[in-house]
Design a protein around this motif. Structure first.
Motif, mmCIF file in Angstrom:
data_model
loop_
_atom_site.group_PDB
_atom_site.id
_atom_site.type_symbol
_atom_site.label_atom_id
_atom_site.label_comp_id
_atom_site.label_asym_id
_atom_site.label_seq_id
_atom_site.Cartn_x
_atom_site.Cartn_y
_atom_site.Cartn_z
ATOM 1 N N CYS A 1 -16.218 10.145 2.151
ATOM 2 C CA CYS A 1 -14.912 9.668 2.628
ATOM 3 C C CYS A 1 -13.999 10.849 2.998
ATOM 4 O O CYS A 1 -13.794 11.762 2.208
ATOM 5 C CB CYS A 1 -14.271 8.844 1.504
ATOM 6 S SG CYS A 1 -12.683 8.158 1.933
ATOM 7 N N THR B 1 -12.898 4.384 -0.382
ATOM 8 C CA THR B 1 -12.004 4.018 0.726
ATOM 9 C C THR B 1 -10.777 4.945 0.738
ATOM 10 O O THR B 1 -10.540 5.699 -0.215
ATOM 11 C CB THR B 1 -11.480 2.573 0.563
ATOM 12 O OG1 THR B 1 -10.719 2.538 -0.657
ATOM 13 C CG2 THR B 1 -12.598 1.561 0.506
ATOM 14 N N ARG C 1 -15.227 1.193 5.316
ATOM 15 C CA ARG C 1 -14.809 0.876 3.945
ATOM 16 C C ARG C 1 -16.018 0.652 3.039
ATOM 17 O O ARG C 1 -16.067 -0.288 2.248
ATOM 18 C CB ARG C 1 -13.896 -0.361 3.943
ATOM 19 C CG ARG C 1 -12.587 -0.136 4.681
ATOM 20 C CD ARG C 1 -11.781 -1.405 4.800
ATOM 21 N NE ARG C 1 -11.571 -2.015 3.500
ATOM 22 C CZ ARG C 1 -10.511 -1.789 2.713
ATOM 23 N NH1 ARG C 1 -9.573 -0.978 3.104
ATOM 24 N NH2 ARG C 1 -10.403 -2.399 1.560
#
Ligand code: GCU
Length: 473
Positions: A338, A351, A347
């Protein structure tokens, strides 16, 4: 449109069912452990049973609602998303060629990453000194030269030191060098009593009994504890050099902007960065660019090709440094996940909201606007990869590292490929990731190896091969 809407609603419904199932299972497990382990009940125990069940239920419902949303690691539950267009200018026109890309679109995208995501780096430079601390001509069984340097910055009455450690092969002039920031101090990459132990604050592992860090200070016992991630003999034998530094020298990794490099740049009355200014990831990337000053200053590597490689949070910093400093010839993201290589709109795994909540100091404050609101962000991570074009970039995933979203990491390379195509370079052409342990080495490289979130010999073998392919051309 309607199809997509229905599909999206179905996904949310499936997600909710999944969460409900998870919570119910957890509840039933706790209940059976509490009630039935080593016990039998009689009729008169019923009130006590009711009491236990009631208390547990209240506690469980409260606890579940207090939890952050469960993250998704089920590919079927990824909701459809639209990526921001890589090659359409803000005025709606199409990027036709390299000039459009370099003079307009690249700047538009870079500005958004600077202002909304990682945060702007200071424009002014700080005075610094570079001091040689150690030089050994017979390191690693006489195959390498070991050097240690100290970079010192001073401003506003504050001082910051970055210790740099280098190993360069004796048999090669101006070898290509890997620049790899480390997580716990230079002394951890090899067990050598001559290496300076970092005096900076060091993060502790949760069960930190084996890493040799006591009260956030590294001790003698920490020597060599990360050596599995730095196969130095192999790196040297393959004709590469290695530079490393401890990322915590630049900015200790906790939510406090009164330490590390940030205060050296504050203007009068400031005690934290402005909302569009640099967080810790930008600071670590800045540290990488300062170590490049050392690489260039050192006559043994002035003309070397520079490959920046980083793992995990340092993979995020490695990619970002490649974007902001074009002295970097190749950037490698090892399991960066991420806000590294992974497409954030998927997602999947971590996230934006989770990363901003757990690590509020990593990004510009502006980035918090996108918690659970990814679609409003005008960029996604394929654009970060594209900003490296046409320089080679490598994205490595690990099959079990679902938190980092291996497929999303691949897709960022795939969707960045049109920028490489403008230069006649080949990126990733298949919308599906390759099989496990089948690397792709184009100008964008990718592999998904078996195993967990880590840096392994397999990863290094690919990186050295990839670098050879590009630098021996
Ligand atoms: C956490 C974090 C990741 C990060 C990783 C690491 O897991 O959620 O974003 O990459 O730490 O740096 O080890």
């Amino acid at each position: 449109m309607r199809g997509r809407y229905t599909e999206g609603t179905k996904c949310i419904a499936r997600h909710t069912i999944l969460r409900f199932e998870f919570e119910t299972n957890r509840y039933m497990k706790t209940l059976s452990t509490l009630l039935f382990r080593n016990r039998s009940y009689r009729y008169q125990d019923i009130p006590q049973l009711i009491y236990i069940i009631t208390v547990l239920s209240i506690f469980h419902v409260g606890y579940s609602f207090g939890q952050p949303e469960l993250f998704n690691v089920d590919e079927r539950l990824v909701e459809p998303y639209d990526l921001p267009e890589l090659l359409i200018l803000a005025n709606g026109q199409k990027v036709q060629n390299v000039a459009d890309w370099e003079h307009i679109r690249r700047h538009e995208i870079l500005d958004i990453f600077l202002e909304e995501v990682y945060g702007k780096l200071p424009l002014k430079d700080l005075q610094h000194t570079i001091e040689v601390v150690d030089r050994n001509e017979t390191a690693l069984n006489n195959t390498a030269i070991r050097q240690q340097w100290k970079l010192t910055f001073e401003s506003h009455g504050k001082q910051l030191d970055i210790e740099v450690l280098a190993y360069l092969p004796k048999s090669v002039t101006s070898p290509p060098v890997f620049l790899v920031p480390n997580f716990r101090g230079n002394q951890t990459i090899i067990n050598d009593p001559n290496i300076v132990i970092t005096s900076s604050w060091v993060r502790m592992r949760k069960n930190s009994d084996t890493s040799g860090v006591v009260d956030h200070k590294a001790t003698e016992a920490s020597r060599g504890t990360s050596s599995s991630r730095f196969p130095l003999e192999k790196i040297i034998a393959n004709g590469f050099g290695l530079y490393t530094f401890y990322y915590g020298d630049v900015d200790p990794d906790f939510n406090d902007f009164s330490n590390g490099i940030h205060p050296l740049f504050y203007e009068q009355g400031e005690d934290k960065p402005k909302s569009d200014a640099w967080g810790a990831i930008s600071a670590w990337a800045w540290g990488i660019t300062k170590v490049i000053d050392v690489i260039e200053y050192n006559p043994l590597s002035t003309d070397s090709k520079i490959i920046v490689m980083g793992h995990s949070r340092l993979g995020k910093a490695a990619l970002w440094s490649g974007v902001i400093d074009d002295r970097i010839d190749m950037a490698i993201s090892n399991n960066s996940g991420c806000m590294g290589a992974a497409i954030l709109r998927r997602r999947f795994g971590e996230t934006v909201k989770i990363i901003n909540t757990r690590f509020p100091h990593w990004f510009a404050d502006n980035f918090k606007k996108y918690n659970d609101n990814e679609k409003e962000l005008p960029v996604d991570q394929h654009m970060l990869i594209a900003l490296m074009a046409p320089r080679p970039v490598y994205i490595a995933s690990a099959e079990e590292d679902r938190w980092a979203d291996p497929k999303g990491e691949y897709l960022a390379g795939y969707y960045a490929s049109p920028a490489y195509k403008l230069y006649g370079e080949k990126g990733l052409s298949n919308p599906e990731p390759p099989a496990v342990n089948v690397p792709i080495h184009q100008t964008i490289g990718y592999h998904m190896r078996t195993g967990k979130h880590d840096v392994t010999d397999y990863d290094w073998e690919q990186y050295m091969k990839f670098a050879r392919t590009h630098f021996d051309k």
